[in-house]
Scaffold this active site. Structure first.
Site, PDB file in Angstrom:
ATOM      1  N   ASP A  60      -4.674   3.503  -1.930  1.00  0.00           N
ATOM      2  CA  ASP A  60      -5.737   3.784  -0.960  1.00  0.00           C
ATOM      3  C   ASP A  60      -6.301   5.184  -1.153  1.00  0.00           C
ATOM      4  OD1 ASP A  60      -5.986   1.422   0.706  1.00  0.00           O
ATOM      5  OD2 ASP A  60      -3.930   1.826   1.343  1.00  0.00           O
TER       6      ASP A  60
ATOM      7  N   MET B   6     -11.191  -6.294   5.443  1.00  0.00           N
ATOM      8  CA  MET B   6     -10.446  -5.296   6.215  1.00  0.00           C
ATOM      9  C   MET B   6     -10.101  -5.901   7.580  1.00  0.00           C
ATOM     10  SD  MET B   6     -10.134  -2.723   4.190  1.00  0.00           S
ATOM     11  CE  MET B   6      -9.177  -1.804   5.389  1.00  0.00           C
TER      12      MET B   6
ATOM     13  N   MET C 208     -12.111   4.175  -0.528  1.00  0.00           N
ATOM     14  CA  MET C 208     -12.741   4.411   0.784  1.00  0.00           C
ATOM     15  C   MET C 208     -13.442   5.758   0.693  1.00  0.00           C
ATOM     16  SD  MET C 208      -9.619   2.897   3.029  1.00  0.00           S
ATOM     17  CE  MET C 208      -8.524   3.029   1.646  1.00  0.00           C
TER      18      MET C 208
ATOM     19  N   HIS D 201      -8.335   0.956  -4.035  1.00  0.00           N
ATOM     20  CA  HIS D 201      -9.240   0.725  -2.900  1.00  0.00           C
ATOM     21  C   HIS D 201      -9.941   2.041  -2.596  1.00  0.00           C
ATOM     22  CE1 HIS D 201      -9.487  -0.487   1.671  1.00  0.00           C
ATOM     23  NE2 HIS D 201     -10.680  -0.342   1.108  1.00  0.00           N
TER      24      HIS D 201
ATOM     25  N   ASP E 220      -6.474  -6.661   4.058  1.00  0.00           N
ATOM     26  CA  ASP E 220      -5.957  -5.301   4.119  1.00  0.00           C
ATOM     27  C   ASP E 220      -5.923  -4.802   5.558  1.00  0.00           C
ATOM     28  OD1 ASP E 220      -5.079  -2.796   3.511  1.00  0.00           O
ATOM     29  OD2 ASP E 220      -6.851  -2.192   2.358  1.00  0.00           O
TER      30      ASP E 220
ATOM     31  N   SER F 235       0.857  -1.192   0.000  1.00  0.00           N
ATOM     32  CA  SER F 235       0.000   0.000   0.000  1.00  0.00           C
ATOM     33  C   SER F 235       0.884   1.229   0.000  1.00  0.00           C
ATOM     34  CB  SER F 235      -0.890   0.020   1.244  1.00  0.00           C
ATOM     35  OG  SER F 235      -1.381   1.336   1.423  1.00  0.00           O
TER      36      SER F 235
ATOM     37  N   HIS G 221      -1.150  -1.359  -4.392  1.00  0.00           N
ATOM     38  CA  HIS G 221      -2.435  -1.044  -3.756  1.00  0.00           C
ATOM     39  C   HIS G 221      -2.502   0.459  -3.479  1.00  0.00           C
ATOM     40  CE1 HIS G 221      -5.949  -2.174  -1.259  1.00  0.00           C
ATOM     41  NE2 HIS G 221      -5.524  -1.252  -0.410  1.00  0.00           N
TER      42      HIS G 221
ATOM     43  N   MET H  20      -8.944   7.903  -0.018  1.00  0.00           N
ATOM     44  CA  MET H  20      -9.750   8.250   1.170  1.00  0.00           C
ATOM     45  C   MET H  20     -10.315   9.655   1.026  1.00  0.00           C
ATOM     46  SD  MET H  20      -7.358   6.802   4.215  1.00  0.00           S
ATOM     47  CE  MET H  20      -6.558   5.194   4.107  1.00  0.00           C
TER      48      MET H  20
HETATM   49  C1  DX5 Z   1      -6.282   1.191   5.595  1.00  0.00           C
HETATM   50  C2  DX5 Z   1      -5.746   0.938   4.198  1.00  0.00           C
HETATM   51  C3  DX5 Z   1      -4.647  -0.059   4.157  1.00  0.00           C
HETATM   52  C4  DX5 Z   1      -3.448   0.331   4.966  1.00  0.00           C
HETATM   53  C5  DX5 Z   1      -2.595  -0.839   5.251  1.00  0.00           C
HETATM   54  O1  DX5 Z   1      -7.380   2.005   5.522  1.00  0.00           O
HETATM   55  O2  DX5 Z   1      -6.783   0.454   3.370  1.00  0.00           O
HETATM   56  O3  DX5 Z   1      -4.290  -0.385   2.824  1.00  0.00           O
HETATM   57  O4  DX5 Z   1      -2.703   1.313   4.346  1.00  0.00           O
HETATM   58  O5  DX5 Z   1      -1.546  -0.390   6.034  1.00  0.00           O
HETATM   59  P1  DX5 Z   1      -0.815  -1.328   7.088  1.00  0.00           P
HETATM   60  O6  DX5 Z   1      -0.254  -2.496   6.317  1.00  0.00           O
HETATM   61  O7  DX5 Z   1       0.246  -0.443   7.646  1.00  0.00           O
HETATM   62  O8  DX5 Z   1      -1.834  -1.761   8.090  1.00  0.00           O
HETATM   63 ZN    ZN Z   2      -6.382  -0.455   1.374  1.00  0.00          ZN
END
Ligand code: DX5
Ligand code: ZN
Length: 232
Positions: free
Chosen positions: A39, A141, A72, A70, A177, A12, A37, A41
């Site tokens: 993320d 998750m 969110m 991903h 994840d 990620s 990956h 947000m």
């Molecule tokens: C959380 C993200 C993950 C996160 C994983 O909301 O979707 O992808 O970055 O990070 P680690 O591996 O540090 O838990």
């Molecule tokens: Zn993620």
């Protein structure tokens, strides 16, 4: 993208140097990751803001493997076309992000992309029972989404086991994840997961000028998971 259930490591970039995304993507791929990956947000669905489709489009030329986006965000549907145009290979939406999951998944496939669905830790696997034929990936998750570096929630291992049974022979990846490390990876691999997202555990100790640490971290997670996966 061809389908298989071998262990895949998806770093990620939430844990990468935000001022150096292109070089970071090249470094993790050179060091042997399988997917990247990304993320996204929105500060609304999750209590953090990262980046949007323009950043994804800028990253795309630096990713040779799979761009795993991903989302969110809530709502999702009105942004799916922009992320598709930005070059996502897989777009994953959350069950909890809106009332019309089936519609969102149809839209992703109509844009020519692989469709993923993510479940927060408190969301039961039964919520996706009627969309199994519309998805290419389910993301479990193992932390509450929003931040990297949180601790793995062990209750989710049983969810992975149940999802693996529900999926049967369908070509659907099970992605994990949050909080994935060489210690937690075997638990989910043994339960049937094949894609392991890891932020802190991949990027720790490394940088674009010391990429070998990324390679060691990726290998350690892969080795721990692969041993467990052969036993399931
Ligand atoms: C959380 C993200 C993950 C996160 C994983 O909301 O979707 O992808 O970055 O990070 P680690 O591996 O540090 O838990
Ligand atoms: Zn993620």
């Amino acid at each position: 993208m061809t389908f298989d259930r071998s262990i895949k490591i998806a770093p990620s970039i939430l844990s990468a140097d935000f001022a150096n995304f292109g070089a970071e993507c090249r470094a993790i791929e050179d060091q042997g990751c399988d997917w990247v990956h990304v993320d996204v947000m929105d500060g609304h669905f999750v209590p953090n803001i990262t980046f949007g489709p323009q950043t994804c489009a800028a990253l795309r030329p630096h990713i040779k493997t799979v761009m795993d986006v991903h989302l969110m965000i809530s709502p999702t549907d009105q942004y799916l076309e922009a992320f598709a145009n930005a070059g996502a290979d897989i777009m994953t939406v959350h069950v909890e992000a809106g009332p019309h999951l089936d519609r969102s998944l149809q839209l992703i496939r109509s844009l020519g992309k692989k469709a993923g669905v993510a479940l927060n830790p408190s969301t039961p696997e039964a919520t996706i029972a009627y969309v199994l034929d519309r998805i290419d990936l389910v993301c479990v998750m193992t932390v509450n989404p929003g931040f990297g570096g949180q601790s793995f929630i062990k209750s989710q291992v049983e969810k992975v086991r149940r999802l693996r049974q529900m999926i049967g022979a369908r070509p659907i990846h099970i992605e994990i994840d949050g909080g994935v490390t060489p210690e937690t990876a075997p638990l989910v691999a043994a339960a049937g997961a094949d894609v392991l997202v890891a932020g802190s555990a991949v990027f720790k100790g490394g940088s674009v000028s010391n990429p070998a640490a990324y390679g060691q971290n990726i290998s350690a997670i892969r080795a721990a998971a692969s041993v467990a996966a052969t036993k399931c």
